[in-house]
Structures are given as structure tokens and as C-alpha cells.
Design a protein around this motif. Structure first.
Motif, PDB file in Angstrom:
ATOM      1  N   LEU A 171      10.524 -17.670   7.234  1.00 33.53           N
ATOM      2  CA  LEU A 171      10.156 -17.450   5.839  1.00 33.53           C
ATOM      3  C   LEU A 171      11.251 -17.949   4.901  1.00 33.53           C
ATOM      4  N   GLU A 172      11.056 -17.711   3.638  1.00 33.34           N
ATOM      5  CA  GLU A 172      12.034 -18.106   2.627  1.00 33.34           C
ATOM      6  C   GLU A 172      12.803 -16.871   2.182  1.00 33.34           C
ATOM      7  N   PRO A 173      14.069 -16.987   1.830  1.00 32.85           N
ATOM      8  CA  PRO A 173      14.873 -15.816   1.455  1.00 32.85           C
ATOM      9  C   PRO A 173      14.256 -14.858   0.441  1.00 32.85           C
ATOM     10  N   PRO A 174      13.493 -15.282  -0.569  1.00 30.53           N
ATOM     11  CA  PRO A 174      12.921 -14.276  -1.467  1.00 30.53           C
ATOM     12  C   PRO A 174      12.017 -13.271  -0.748  1.00 30.53           C
ATOM     13  N   ALA A 175      11.453 -13.644   0.389  1.00 33.54           N
ATOM     14  CA  ALA A 175      10.569 -12.748   1.127  1.00 33.54           C
ATOM     15  C   ALA A 175      11.328 -11.539   1.670  1.00 33.54           C
ATOM     16  N   ALA A 176      12.640 -11.615   1.768  1.00 32.82           N
ATOM     17  CA  ALA A 176      13.427 -10.484   2.272  1.00 32.82           C
ATOM     18  C   ALA A 176      13.264  -9.273   1.376  1.00 32.82           C
ATOM     19  N   ASP A 177      13.032  -9.489   0.096  1.00 36.25           N
ATOM     20  CA  ASP A 177      12.834  -8.373  -0.820  1.00 36.25           C
ATOM     21  C   ASP A 177      11.493  -7.689  -0.599  1.00 36.25           C
ATOM     22  N   ALA A 178      10.580  -8.346   0.077  1.00 38.93           N
ATOM     23  CA  ALA A 178       9.246  -7.802   0.300  1.00 38.93           C
ATOM     24  C   ALA A 178       9.051  -7.289   1.722  1.00 38.93           C
ATOM     25  N   CYS A 179      10.118  -7.057   2.440  1.00 42.28           N
ATOM     26  CA  CYS A 179      10.008  -6.528   3.803  1.00 42.28           C
ATOM     27  C   CYS A 179       9.665  -5.048   3.760  1.00 42.28           C
ATOM     28  N   SER A 180       8.801  -4.650   4.650  1.00 46.07           N
ATOM     29  CA  SER A 180       8.497  -3.235   4.847  1.00 46.07           C
ATOM     30  C   SER A 180       8.986  -2.853   6.232  1.00 46.07           C
ATOM     31  N   HIS A 181       9.490  -1.636   6.372  1.00 43.09           N
ATOM     32  CA  HIS A 181      10.102  -1.214   7.631  1.00 43.09           C
ATOM     33  C   HIS A 181       9.592   0.135   8.095  1.00 43.09           C
ATOM     34  N   LEU A 182       9.615   0.302   9.387  1.00 44.06           N
ATOM     35  CA  LEU A 182       9.292   1.572  10.016  1.00 44.06           C
ATOM     36  C   LEU A 182      10.329   1.838  11.086  1.00 44.06           C
TER      37      LEU A 182
END
Length: 148
Positions: free
Chosen positions: A13-24
Motif C-alpha cells: 500500500l501507500e504510506p497514507p493508508a497507515a492512518d486507516a489501519c484497524s487493529h485487533l
């Protein structure tokens, strides 16, 4: 840990997508694969059924491997760009997964083979406190989407 590290390393992906990560965050127990599948599916409601099924299978494989082999707390991450989905499973063990040389008729040992054969891209990213095993899938819209 997890998908931000993979994105910022420039491997998916592209670095801006890191802000849209969801985690569990999950404990290493037998319920973890089911919980991870549900979590990822909830974050990808608009993925076509075949892609969703493949993602679910690969999530199960990665989480099961982390539960069986790492035996540490783990984290599942999911992120999406316009045309690609990234899923990562991080654990607290630095050792990279190795293909199992189990016999063809064995019950397990095919996770990396499935990952290699079904994902768009995949890899392992190490960091100070462990690793993330990740894969991407091309994001296809559901059948009939946009048709009116």
C-alpha cells in the motif's frame, strides 16, 4: 506492530493508508482465528464474495500459525487502498515462518503454500519486538455494484 510497520516500510500500500489501519489484539487461543475472520470481514463489507472468502482463509491460516508457533499476544491489522487490501498478523517472535515439509496427506503445513498461491503479494516484516506476516489482495467491488 502490524500493518503500519508494513506500509511505512514501503512493501505494501501507500504510506497514507497507515492512518486507516484497524487493529485487533488477540490472545493465542483456539478462538483467535474465528475472532480475526470476523474482525477483518467487518472492516471489508464491500469486498466481493470470492475475495472475502480467500481473505478469510488466509487470515485463518496466519492467525492459526501465530497461535500454534509464536504463542504470544498477536495483533491483526487490516487496511485498504482504492485497489488493494492489506492484512497483517503480528506476533512477538522474531523467527520467520518456514514452509512445513509435511507429507502430502498430512493435516497441516500448507499455510505458506496457500498464502503464496492465493494472495496478490505477501511477505514477512521484522521489527524490534517481533514480526508481521502480511498479504495483499486486489480489492474488487461486489458483483452488481454500481449497477442501477
Amino acid at each position: 506492530m502490524c500493518c503500519e510497520v508494513v506500509i511505512r516500510a514501503g512493501v505494501a500500500l501507500e504510506p497514507p493508508a497507515a492512518d486507516a489501519c484497524s487493529h485487533l489484539e488477540l490472545k493465542p487461543d483456539p478462538k483467535a482465528p474465528k475472532q480475526a475472520r470476523a474482525f477483518v470481514a467487518d472492516h471489508l463489507p464491500d469486498i466481493d464474495e470470492d475475495t472475502a472468502d480467500t481473505i478469510a482463509l488466509l487470515v485463518s491460516e496466519l492467525v492459526t500459525n501465530a497461535v500454534l508457533h509464536a504463542r504470544t499476544a498477536l495483533e491483526v491489522g487490516v487496511s485498504r487502498s482504492a485497489d488493494e487490501v492489506l492484512v497483517s498478523v503480528g506476533d512477538l517472535v522474531e523467527t520467520h515462518p518456514q514452509p512445513d515439509s509435511q507429507a502430502e496427506d498430512g493435516l497441516g503445513g500448507r499455510g505458506l503454500t496457500l498464502l503464496r498461491g492465493l494472495s496478490h503479494r505477501w511477505g514477512v516484516h521484522s521489527y524490534e519486538t517481533g514480526k508481521s506476516v502480511w498479504f495483499t489482495m486486489l480489492a474488487a467491488a461486489p458483483s452488481g455494484a454500481g449497477q442501477g
